[in-house]
Scaffold this motif. Structure first.
Motif, short mmCIF file in Angstrom:
data_model
loop_
_atom_site.label_atom_id
_atom_site.label_comp_id
_atom_site.label_asym_id
_atom_site.label_seq_id
_atom_site.Cartn_x
_atom_site.Cartn_y
_atom_site.Cartn_z
N ARG A 178 69.52 -33.26 -39.49
CA ARG A 178 68.68 -32.63 -38.03
C ARG A 178 68.89 -33.79 -37.08
O ARG A 178 69.19 -34.14 -35.64
N ALA B 136 62.77 -44.69 -31.10
CA ALA B 136 61.56 -45.93 -31.49
C ALA B 136 60.35 -44.92 -31.56
O ALA B 136 60.39 -44.19 -30.58
N LYS C 218 54.79 -43.48 -30.76
CA LYS C 218 53.03 -43.49 -30.68
C LYS C 218 52.03 -44.12 -31.42
O LYS C 218 51.39 -44.13 -31.08
N LEU D 186 59.50 -55.67 -31.73
CA LEU D 186 61.21 -55.00 -31.52
C LEU D 186 61.86 -55.75 -31.69
O LEU D 186 63.13 -55.81 -31.95
N ALA E 253 64.51 -40.69 -33.83
CA ALA E 253 64.40 -40.13 -32.49
C ALA E 253 64.15 -40.95 -31.51
O ALA E 253 63.54 -40.36 -30.25
N GLY F 146 66.59 -45.46 -29.72
CA GLY F 146 66.80 -46.18 -29.75
C GLY F 146 68.00 -45.78 -31.71
O GLY F 146 67.95 -46.68 -31.81
C1 LIG Z 1 65.57 -56.35 -29.06
C2 LIG Z 1 64.39 -54.60 -29.30
C3 LIG Z 1 64.50 -53.92 -28.69
C4 LIG Z 1 63.58 -52.35 -29.01
C5 LIG Z 1 63.41 -51.71 -27.75
C6 LIG Z 1 63.31 -50.37 -28.41
C7 LIG Z 1 63.12 -49.77 -27.29
C8 LIG Z 1 63.42 -48.01 -27.53
C9 LIG Z 1 62.74 -47.17 -26.56
C10 LIG Z 1 62.77 -45.27 -27.34
O1 LIG Z 1 63.64 -45.13 -28.49
S1 LIG Z 1 62.06 -44.50 -27.03
C11 LIG Z 1 61.96 -43.23 -27.79
C12 LIG Z 1 63.30 -42.40 -27.01
N1 LIG Z 1 63.52 -41.01 -27.82
C13 LIG Z 1 62.40 -40.10 -27.80
O2 LIG Z 1 61.99 -40.02 -26.08
C14 LIG Z 1 62.92 -38.99 -28.38
C15 LIG Z 1 61.53 -38.21 -28.38
N2 LIG Z 1 61.47 -36.79 -28.82
C16 LIG Z 1 61.74 -36.04 -28.71
O3 LIG Z 1 61.96 -35.88 -27.46
C17 LIG Z 1 62.15 -34.44 -29.45
O4 LIG Z 1 61.21 -34.70 -30.89
C18 LIG Z 1 63.31 -33.91 -30.06
C19 LIG Z 1 64.37 -35.94 -30.41
C20 LIG Z 1 64.01 -33.15 -29.28
C21 LIG Z 1 63.32 -33.37 -31.20
O5 LIG Z 1 62.54 -32.12 -30.04
P1 LIG Z 1 61.78 -31.03 -31.32
O6 LIG Z 1 61.15 -30.10 -31.12
O7 LIG Z 1 62.83 -30.85 -31.86
O8 LIG Z 1 60.86 -31.68 -32.18
P2 LIG Z 1 58.99 -31.97 -32.35
O9 LIG Z 1 58.94 -30.95 -32.24
O10 LIG Z 1 59.31 -32.40 -30.99
O11 LIG Z 1 59.68 -33.18 -33.31
C22 LIG Z 1 59.71 -33.23 -34.86
C23 LIG Z 1 58.21 -34.00 -34.90
O12 LIG Z 1 58.86 -35.47 -34.74
C24 LIG Z 1 57.73 -36.35 -34.14
N3 LIG Z 1 58.65 -37.24 -33.37
C25 LIG Z 1 59.80 -37.11 -32.60
N4 LIG Z 1 60.67 -37.87 -31.87
C26 LIG Z 1 59.53 -39.09 -31.58
C27 LIG Z 1 59.54 -40.70 -31.40
N5 LIG Z 1 60.69 -40.99 -30.91
N6 LIG Z 1 58.54 -40.77 -31.33
C28 LIG Z 1 57.34 -40.41 -32.96
N7 LIG Z 1 58.12 -39.09 -33.20
C29 LIG Z 1 58.16 -39.39 -32.47
C30 LIG Z 1 57.31 -35.42 -33.18
O13 LIG Z 1 56.19 -36.00 -32.48
C31 LIG Z 1 57.23 -34.34 -34.17
O14 LIG Z 1 55.86 -34.73 -35.22
P3 LIG Z 1 54.35 -33.71 -34.82
O15 LIG Z 1 54.06 -34.28 -33.47
O16 LIG Z 1 55.08 -32.64 -35.08
O17 LIG Z 1 53.98 -34.62 -35.44
#
Ligand SMILES: CCCCCCC/C=C/C(=O)SCCNC(=O)CCNC(=O)[C@H](O)C(C)(C)COP(=O)(O)OP(=O)(O)OC[C@H]1O[C@@H](n2cnc3c(N)ncnc32)[C@H](O)[C@@H]1OP(=O)(O)O
Length: 295
Positions: free
Chosen positions: A96, A102, A105, A121, A100, A145
């Motif tokens: 899956r 960084a 929360k 990070l 997804a 990320g």
């Molecule tokens: C030098 C190093 C520097 C490093 C810098 C790094 C900078 C990086 C930044 C980032 O990466 S910001 C994050 C970018 N990602 C996102 O925005 C994606 C977020 N997620 C979603 O949009 C959705 O979850 C999904 C991937 C489209 C899937 O949707 P779906 O409806 O199928 O599932 P969900 O119910 O939303 O998710 C299940 C469960 O997982 C938790 N979750 C998903 N993604 C994240 C995340 N990025 N962080 C924390 N938690 C995440 C989501 O909250 C669900 O949990 P529960 O709420 O059910 O407990």
């Protein structure tokens, strides 16, 4: 809150036992089944021949990259990099989600001063210091990320349902681990701008392959096995020469062409100091398979 964030880092960096726990799953053993070490909370570690297979395993959060996960990842990759019986690494996630992004929360309440002073990070970049080739086997979401982590690897194989994107702008931030830098080199300026500026234009596996981000698209259920096969092929070539290739290609991102060509030529010269070059060329002349000894 922040103490909680820092805690896993302190635990792992102070912990030799963690490294010893990984050794219990020594990559020297062949075909060790995927194992959840009591010391590994977020990863599975397996060896197949000379390949280390690392699986991100935080299923409830779609492998969101929390601090503890990255600390473990850095430790495991370093152990594999230092292990002479391992020649290449495969990094994967679940069907899956590769990852997804960084952990939103975990980071949502941080402030600028903390980020800056603690180089928040900063340890994510350690994966780019691993000398052995890393193949990312990506299924499902590779967002933010997660996409950046895949791009820090050397080769990306994608399952046919994989999705690559940089949605950070929708969270009020920007890609911070290479999304604005590595993506443009893989897919060109217009596509990288569109992905990073809208946050909602994602690349399917096929689009990613056409753009050059991904080298192969495969059915989701075989992508890891195919990545391991390729990794095994690489792992059985001359280890020093493999590392020189990785080094030379990575230099092309850092230095001007003329300096890169000189660097490449010097490395080419130096391969003639290895037994493996003698073996490789002798094997060709003698019409037999080369037996590299990594010397
Ligand atoms: C030098 C190093 C520097 C490093 C810098 C790094 C900078 C990086 C930044 C980032 O990466 S910001 C994050 C970018 N990602 C996102 O925005 C994606 C977020 N997620 C979603 O949009 C959705 O979850 C999904 C991937 C489209 C899937 O949707 P779906 O409806 O199928 O599932 P969900 O119910 O939303 O998710 C299940 C469960 O997982 C938790 N979750 C998903 N993604 C994240 C995340 N990025 N962080 C924390 N938690 C995440 C989501 O909250 C669900 O949990 P529960 O709420 O059910 O407990």
């Amino acid at each position: 809150m922040f103490a909680a964030l820092r805690q896993p880092l302190a635990r792992a960096s102070a912990s030799k036992p963690l490294a010893r726990a990984f050794s219990a799953y020594s990559p020297a053993q062949n075909a060790v089944a995927p194992t959840k070490s009591p010391k590994l909370e977020y990863l599975l570690l397996e060896t197949r021949g000379r390949v280390g297979l690392v699986t991100l395993h935080r299923p409830k959060a779609l492998n969101a990259l929390c601090n503890g996960l990255f600390v473990e990842l850095n430790q495991v990759l370093k152990e594999l990099d230092d292990n002479k019986d391992i020649g290449a690494i495969v990094l994967t996630g679940s069907e899956r989600a590769f990852a997804a992004g960084a952990d939103i929360k975990e980071m949502k309440d941080r402030n600028f001063i903390e980020n800056y002073l603690e180089d928040f990070l900063g340890h994510w970049t350690q994966i780019t210091k691993i000398r052995k080739p890393i193949i990312a086997a990506v299924n499902g979401f590779a967002l933010g990320g997660g996409c950046e982590l895949a791009m820090m690897c050397d080769i990306i194989y994608a399952g046919d349902k994989a999705l690559f994107g940089q949605p950070e702008i929708k969270l009020g931030t920007i890609p911070g681990a290479g999304g604005t830098q590595r993506l443009i080199k893989a897919v060109g300026k217009s596509k990288a701008m569109e992905m990073c500026l809208t946050g909602s234009v994602n690349l399917t596996a096929e689009e990613a392959e056409r753009a050059g981000l991904v080298s192969k698209v495969l059915p989701a259920d075989v992508v890891v096995d195919e990545a391991v096969k390729t990794a095994e092929k690489i792992a059985n070539l001359s280890q020093p020469v493999v590392q020189m290739v990785k080094d030379a290609i990575n230099q092309s991102f850092e230095i001007p062409l003329s300096a890169g060509l000189t660097f490449e030529r010097r490395l080419f010269h130096s391969t003639f100091a290895t037994k493996d070059q003698k073996e490789g060329m002798a094997a060709f002349a003698e019409k037999r398979k080369a037996n590299f000894t990594h010397n």
